[in-house]
Design a protein around this motif. Structure first.
Motif, short mmCIF file in Angstrom:
data_model
loop_
_atom_site.label_atom_id
_atom_site.label_comp_id
_atom_site.label_asym_id
_atom_site.label_seq_id
_atom_site.Cartn_x
_atom_site.Cartn_y
_atom_site.Cartn_z
N VAL A 1 48.10 26.35 45.87
CA VAL A 1 46.85 26.64 45.17
C VAL A 1 47.13 27.65 44.06
O VAL A 1 48.20 28.25 44.01
CB VAL A 1 45.78 27.20 46.14
CG1 VAL A 1 45.39 26.15 47.17
CG2 VAL A 1 46.27 28.47 46.82
N GLY A 2 46.18 27.86 43.18
CA GLY A 2 46.34 28.79 42.07
C GLY A 2 46.24 30.24 42.53
O GLY A 2 45.84 30.54 43.66
N GLU A 3 46.60 31.14 41.61
CA GLU A 3 46.57 32.57 41.93
C GLU A 3 45.16 33.05 42.22
O GLU A 3 44.95 33.91 43.09
CB GLU A 3 47.18 33.38 40.79
CG GLU A 3 48.69 33.23 40.66
CD GLU A 3 49.27 34.16 39.62
OE1 GLU A 3 48.49 34.90 38.98
OE2 GLU A 3 50.49 34.15 39.43
N SER A 4 44.18 32.54 41.49
CA SER A 4 42.80 32.94 41.73
C SER A 4 42.36 32.55 43.14
O SER A 4 41.71 33.33 43.85
CB SER A 4 41.87 32.31 40.69
OG SER A 4 40.54 32.70 40.91
N ALA A 5 42.73 31.33 43.58
CA ALA A 5 42.38 30.89 44.93
C ALA A 5 43.12 31.72 45.98
O ALA A 5 42.56 32.07 47.02
CB ALA A 5 42.71 29.41 45.10
N ALA B 1 39.01 41.93 30.03
CA ALA B 1 37.66 42.32 30.43
C ALA B 1 37.63 43.08 31.76
O ALA B 1 36.60 43.67 32.10
CB ALA B 1 36.78 41.08 30.53
N LEU B 2 38.73 43.06 32.51
CA LEU B 2 38.73 43.72 33.82
C LEU B 2 38.44 45.22 33.74
O LEU B 2 37.60 45.73 34.48
CB LEU B 2 40.06 43.46 34.54
CG LEU B 2 40.32 42.01 34.98
CD1 LEU B 2 41.73 41.86 35.53
CD2 LEU B 2 39.30 41.57 36.04
N ALA C 1 34.96 42.06 49.05
CA ALA C 1 34.79 40.60 48.89
C ALA C 1 34.19 40.30 47.52
O ALA C 1 34.65 39.39 46.82
CB ALA C 1 33.90 40.06 50.00
N GLY C 2 33.19 41.07 47.15
CA GLY C 2 32.59 40.89 45.84
C GLY C 2 33.56 41.16 44.71
O GLY C 2 33.54 40.48 43.68
N GLY C 3 34.44 42.14 44.92
CA GLY C 3 35.44 42.44 43.91
C GLY C 3 36.40 41.29 43.69
O GLY C 3 36.76 40.98 42.55
N GLY C 4 36.80 40.64 44.78
CA GLY C 4 37.68 39.48 44.64
C GLY C 4 37.00 38.34 43.90
O GLY C 4 37.60 37.71 43.02
N VAL C 5 35.71 38.11 44.21
CA VAL C 5 34.98 37.03 43.57
C VAL C 5 34.68 37.35 42.11
O VAL C 5 34.96 36.56 41.20
CB VAL C 5 33.66 36.73 44.32
CG1 VAL C 5 32.82 35.73 43.55
CG2 VAL C 5 33.97 36.21 45.72
N VAL C 6 34.11 38.54 41.87
CA VAL C 6 33.76 38.93 40.50
C VAL C 6 35.00 39.05 39.64
O VAL C 6 35.02 38.59 38.49
CB VAL C 6 32.97 40.26 40.51
CG1 VAL C 6 32.74 40.76 39.08
CG2 VAL C 6 31.65 40.09 41.23
N GLY C 7 36.06 39.64 40.19
CA GLY C 7 37.30 39.75 39.43
C GLY C 7 37.87 38.39 39.08
O GLY C 7 38.37 38.19 37.97
N GLY C 8 37.79 37.45 40.04
CA GLY C 8 38.27 36.10 39.75
C GLY C 8 37.47 35.43 38.65
O GLY C 8 38.03 34.75 37.79
N LEU C 9 36.14 35.62 38.67
CA LEU C 9 35.30 35.04 37.62
C LEU C 9 35.59 35.67 36.26
O LEU C 9 35.69 34.97 35.25
CB LEU C 9 33.82 35.24 37.99
CG LEU C 9 33.30 34.43 39.17
CD1 LEU C 9 31.88 34.84 39.53
CD2 LEU C 9 33.38 32.93 38.88
N LEU D 1 39.91 45.62 39.89
CA LEU D 1 41.17 45.89 39.19
C LEU D 1 42.37 45.74 40.11
O LEU D 1 43.39 45.14 39.73
CB LEU D 1 41.14 47.29 38.60
CG LEU D 1 42.35 47.71 37.76
CD1 LEU D 1 42.56 46.76 36.59
CD2 LEU D 1 42.19 49.14 37.26
N PHE D 2 42.25 46.23 41.34
CA PHE D 2 43.42 46.25 42.23
C PHE D 2 43.83 44.84 42.64
O PHE D 2 45.02 44.52 42.70
CB PHE D 2 43.12 47.09 43.47
CG PHE D 2 44.32 47.34 44.33
CD1 PHE D 2 45.24 48.32 43.98
CD2 PHE D 2 44.56 46.60 45.47
CE1 PHE D 2 46.36 48.56 44.76
CE2 PHE D 2 45.67 46.83 46.25
CZ PHE D 2 46.58 47.81 45.89
N THR D 3 42.85 43.99 42.93
CA THR D 3 43.17 42.63 43.39
C THR D 3 43.93 41.85 42.32
O THR D 3 44.83 41.07 42.64
CB THR D 3 41.89 41.88 43.77
OG1 THR D 3 41.21 42.62 44.79
CG2 THR D 3 42.21 40.49 44.30
N TYR D 4 43.58 42.07 41.07
CA TYR D 4 44.17 41.28 39.98
C TYR D 4 45.06 42.12 39.07
O TYR D 4 45.21 41.82 37.90
CB TYR D 4 43.05 40.60 39.20
CG TYR D 4 42.29 39.62 40.05
CD1 TYR D 4 42.82 38.37 40.36
CD2 TYR D 4 41.06 39.96 40.60
CE1 TYR D 4 42.15 37.47 41.17
CE2 TYR D 4 40.37 39.08 41.41
CZ TYR D 4 40.93 37.84 41.70
OH TYR D 4 40.26 36.96 42.51
#
Length: 411
Positions: free
Chosen positions: A65-69, A382-383, A365-373, A248-251
């Protein structure tokens, strides 16, 4: 000696014995073996949560899967914690604290083993969810456990020692896991986490004093904590601050790659983690009297970090400088927020802690989702601006909660 003298002597001895028995024991020394066992449990919890950050590319390739997933392995972990922390805290409130911590560490051992051996994305996500459930059990009791091991004047320092597992995980664990994942396989760090969790089980069983759960008469609805002045402001700051940090940390790996520093993720995280260690040491030394200014300072440093990264991501020195500020600002935040919510909660401190854990992980969890978007639609540039847009309201909330939540003088 006369009979009267004998009786008087016996009465004096009895009075002295009664006085000595009634006098509270002064505990000025911290129980380091027990607190270090808690710190190691925190290390396991924090590193299990963040380990995918350092091995994202290799893990992504193996799972197909991709990095975002793949980044959503952090999100689903946080969802597991957020969804179960409050109900599990209520359901296990009567359990012995030691028994509950041992159960959580066993959950980490099982989940990390499955993650290390899995090549199936749904199975990996399920294992990460189980790890998040174990984290919900652990986070809801760790800070309170540390508080109950020491007298009031040492509680801030005890929590700081226990929470030191977080910056150690970030400064040593994530870079070491990243290196091992690149040199060997991304599966190796997860297997190492299994071994460490099993070691913590043995250590905890040997040295940690037990603490009883609450009796049926002592339990109150968890929602009652929301009516206690100061709890809601601390929870609001937690939601905003953790959401900003996690984005920021997740990505951080793709952010650095786009900035031309793709091979420096481990060293940037090392700078961040070492600065976090300095931060948590400083916070532990001063939290008893300076909780409010330390929280304000942490928010300001993270805001400056976002600003530097927003305008200077093309400069390696500026990126490392930002990582330094980030660690100094963030390192003590878990200790500050858990202490603040414990102080504000009073008799409802356990319930307030469970709510903080829930919101903390909902924010992750929201950070992972929002950061991915943000990453997918606006790009890595934009991060930092997203982080800044969240940290500034958190800072405003701290400044506003001068009477309750983050008081000028800590009681």
């Amino acid at each position: 000696m006369t009979t009267a003298q004998t009786a008087q002597t016996a009465q004096t001895a009895q009075t002295e014995q009664t006085t000595q028995t009634a006098k509270p024991v002064s505990r000025t020394a911290l129980p380091y073996p027990a607190l270090l066992a808690l710190a190691t449990a925190v290390f396991v919890t924090a590193l299990t949560e963040t380990l995918p950050v350092g091995v994202l590319p290799g893990m992504s390739g193996s799972l197909g899967v991709g990095e975002s997933a793949t980044g959503q392995t952090v999100t689903v972990y946080a969802l597991g914690t957020a969804a179960t922390a409050i109900p599990l805290t209520a359901a296990t409130s009567g359990w012995s604290r030691k028994r509950l911590l041992l159960a959580a560490m066993a959950g980490f051992a099982a989940a990390n083993t499955v993650t290390a051996l899995s090549s199936d994305y749904p199975l990996t996500m399920a294992a990460r969810f189980v790890a998040g459930v174990a984290a919900g059990l652990a986070w809801a009791l760790l800070a309170g456990y540390a508080r109950r091991l020491v007298p009031a004047e040492l509680q801030g320092r005890a929590i700081a020692i226990a929470m030191a597992g977080i910056p150690v995980a970030l400064s040593l664990g994530v870079p070491a896991g990243t290196f091992a994942g690149q040199a060997l396989s991304w599966r190796v760090p997860f297997l190492a986490m299994t071994a460490l969790a099993l070691g913590v089980i043995g250590w905890t069983a040997a040295v940690l004093p037990d603490q009883p759960g609450r009796t049926a008469g002592e339990r109150a609805p968890l929602r009652r904590a929301l009516t206690v002045p100061g709890v809601v402001p601390v929870l609001a700051v937690t939601l905003l601050f953790v959401l900003a940090h996690t984005i920021l940390f997740t990505y951080i790996a793709p952010f650095l790659a786009r900035a031309g520093l793709g091979g420096s993720t481990d060293s940037v995280l090392l700078v961040f983690g070492l600065a976090s260690l300095v931060s948590i040491w400083f916070v532990g030394a001063h939290i008893h009297r300076r909780l409010r200014p330390l929280t304000i300072g942490g928010a300001l440093l993270v805001a400056v970090t976002a600003g530097v990264l927003a305008v200077g991501s093309g400069s390696a020195p500026l990126v490392y400088f930002a990582a330094l500020l980030w660690g100094l600002g963030w390192g003590g935040v878990p200790t500050l927020l858990q202490t603040a919510v414990g102080d504000a909660g009073g008799e409802q401190a356990d319930a307030a802690q469970a709510m903080l854990v829930t919101l903390w992980n909902a924010a992750m969890a929201g950070g992972g989702v929002v950061g991915g978007l943000v990453l997918g639609r606006l790009g890595t540039g934009a991060l930092p601006w997203t982080v800044l847009a969240l940290v500034l309201p958190a800072l405003a909330a701290v400044l506003a909660a001068r009477t309750h939540g983050f008081p000028a003088r800590r009681g």
